[in-house]
Design an enzyme around this catalytic site. Structure first.
Site, mmCIF file in Angstrom:
data_model
loop_
_atom_site.group_PDB
_atom_site.id
_atom_site.type_symbol
_atom_site.label_atom_id
_atom_site.label_comp_id
_atom_site.label_asym_id
_atom_site.label_seq_id
_atom_site.Cartn_x
_atom_site.Cartn_y
_atom_site.Cartn_z
ATOM 1 N N LYS A 87 0.789 -0.898 0.147
ATOM 2 C CA LYS A 87 -0.044 -0.091 0.020
ATOM 3 C C LYS A 87 1.025 1.541 -0.274
ATOM 4 O O LYS A 87 1.898 1.260 0.908
ATOM 5 C CB LYS A 87 -0.687 0.102 1.276
ATOM 6 C CG LYS A 87 -2.309 0.387 1.630
ATOM 7 C CD LYS A 87 -2.712 0.214 2.098
ATOM 8 C CE LYS A 87 -3.927 0.561 2.266
ATOM 9 N NZ LYS A 87 -5.072 1.209 3.694
HETATM 10 C C1 E4P Z 1 -8.449 2.245 3.433
HETATM 11 O O1 E4P Z 1 -7.691 1.241 3.249
HETATM 12 C C2 E4P Z 1 -8.025 2.584 4.947
HETATM 13 O O2 E4P Z 1 -7.217 1.891 5.846
HETATM 14 C C3 E4P Z 1 -9.764 2.936 5.815
HETATM 15 O O3 E4P Z 1 -10.548 2.545 4.585
HETATM 16 C C4 E4P Z 1 -9.472 4.217 5.974
HETATM 17 O O4 E4P Z 1 -10.961 4.199 6.614
HETATM 18 P P1 E4P Z 1 -11.580 5.239 7.657
HETATM 19 O O5 E4P Z 1 -12.019 6.545 7.248
HETATM 20 O O6 E4P Z 1 -12.490 4.936 8.511
HETATM 21 O O7 E4P Z 1 -10.169 5.257 9.195
#
Ligand code: E4P
Length: 221
Positions: A87
């Site tokens: 990522k």
């Molecule tokens: C994406 O991969 C992130 O980990 C995630 O969806 C962020 O979500 P949040 O806005 O609930 O922290």
């Protein structure tokens, strides 16, 4: 549509996997910290543990923000397990890192996408997934789902193979709308996935079936 769970909590990942509808896991540094995972070895072991539970893609995020650092970290992460997807944030060095990984067959998830322009660049750099954060856009009164629609049109216009991974999903309606507008994947909390199961008519219908079955059995006896 693929279902990923957005957590680093092993119990929740096990519970979601047991439902039989889980295709993968996304994590981020905040989710890892929430589980108290810190230090290089602990982090790597935690990713290994997640990969043992889920037979699907597991996103593991780099911490470095410079090209060389991202490449170094990403190569270590990718070597951990065949399920790991590296990522990478959508910043300038991240874009270069996406191209580097893509040219070497390392799969990537380009994160922190908040505009169609960012998603277009990530696809051109060969990202496997892009993660538009719909909940965080909704939080600032901007339509997160409209961004998914816009990216869908752009990717379809040019047959980009990059998959749209709707992230920052908060509830069941996000999941349903993402399915309607053609997101390839959604990642959300266990509560949102299990929320899709719920309907009061299912509960009352089942209660009636069971009560009638009991009455009939008593009548025969
Ligand atoms: C994406 O991969 C992130 O980990 C995630 O969806 C962020 O979500 P949040 O806005 O609930 O922290």
């Amino acid at each position: 549509m693929k279902f990923f769970i957005d957590t680093a909590n092993l119990d929740q990942i096990r519970e979601a996997a047991a439902l039989g509808v889980l295709d993968g896991v996304t994590t981020n540094p905040s989710l890892m910290a929430k589980e108290g995972i810190s230090g290089k070895e602990a982090v790597l072991n935690h990713y290994r543990a997640i990969c043992e539970i889920v037979d699907g893609d597991v996103s593991a995020e780099v911490i470095a923000t410079d090209f060389e650092g991202m490449v170094r970290e990403g190569e270590v992460l990718a070597a951990l397990h065949k399920n790991i997807v590296v990522k990478v944030p959508i910043i300038e060095d991240g874009l270069k890192a996406l191209r580097h990984f893509s040219d070497r067959g390392i799969r990537t998830n380009c994160t922190l996408i908040f505009s169609a322009g960012q998603a277009l660049l990530a696809a051109k750099a060969g990202a496997t997934y892009v993660s538009p954060f719909i909940g965080r856009l909704d939080d600032i009164s901007t339509d997160g789902l409209a961004l998914i629609e816009q990216i869908r049109v752009i990717y379809d216009n040019y047959d980009f193979e990059t998959e749209i991974l709707a992230a920052s999903v908060r509830h069941t309606m996000h999941i349903l709308h993402c399915a309607e507008i053609g997101a390839d994947v959604m990642t959300g909390p266990l509560s949102a996935i299990k929320g899709l199961l719920k309907h009061p008519l299912t509960d009352s219908g089942l209660a009636t079936f069971l009560a009638d079955h009991k009455k009939a059995a008593q009548a025969v006896a």
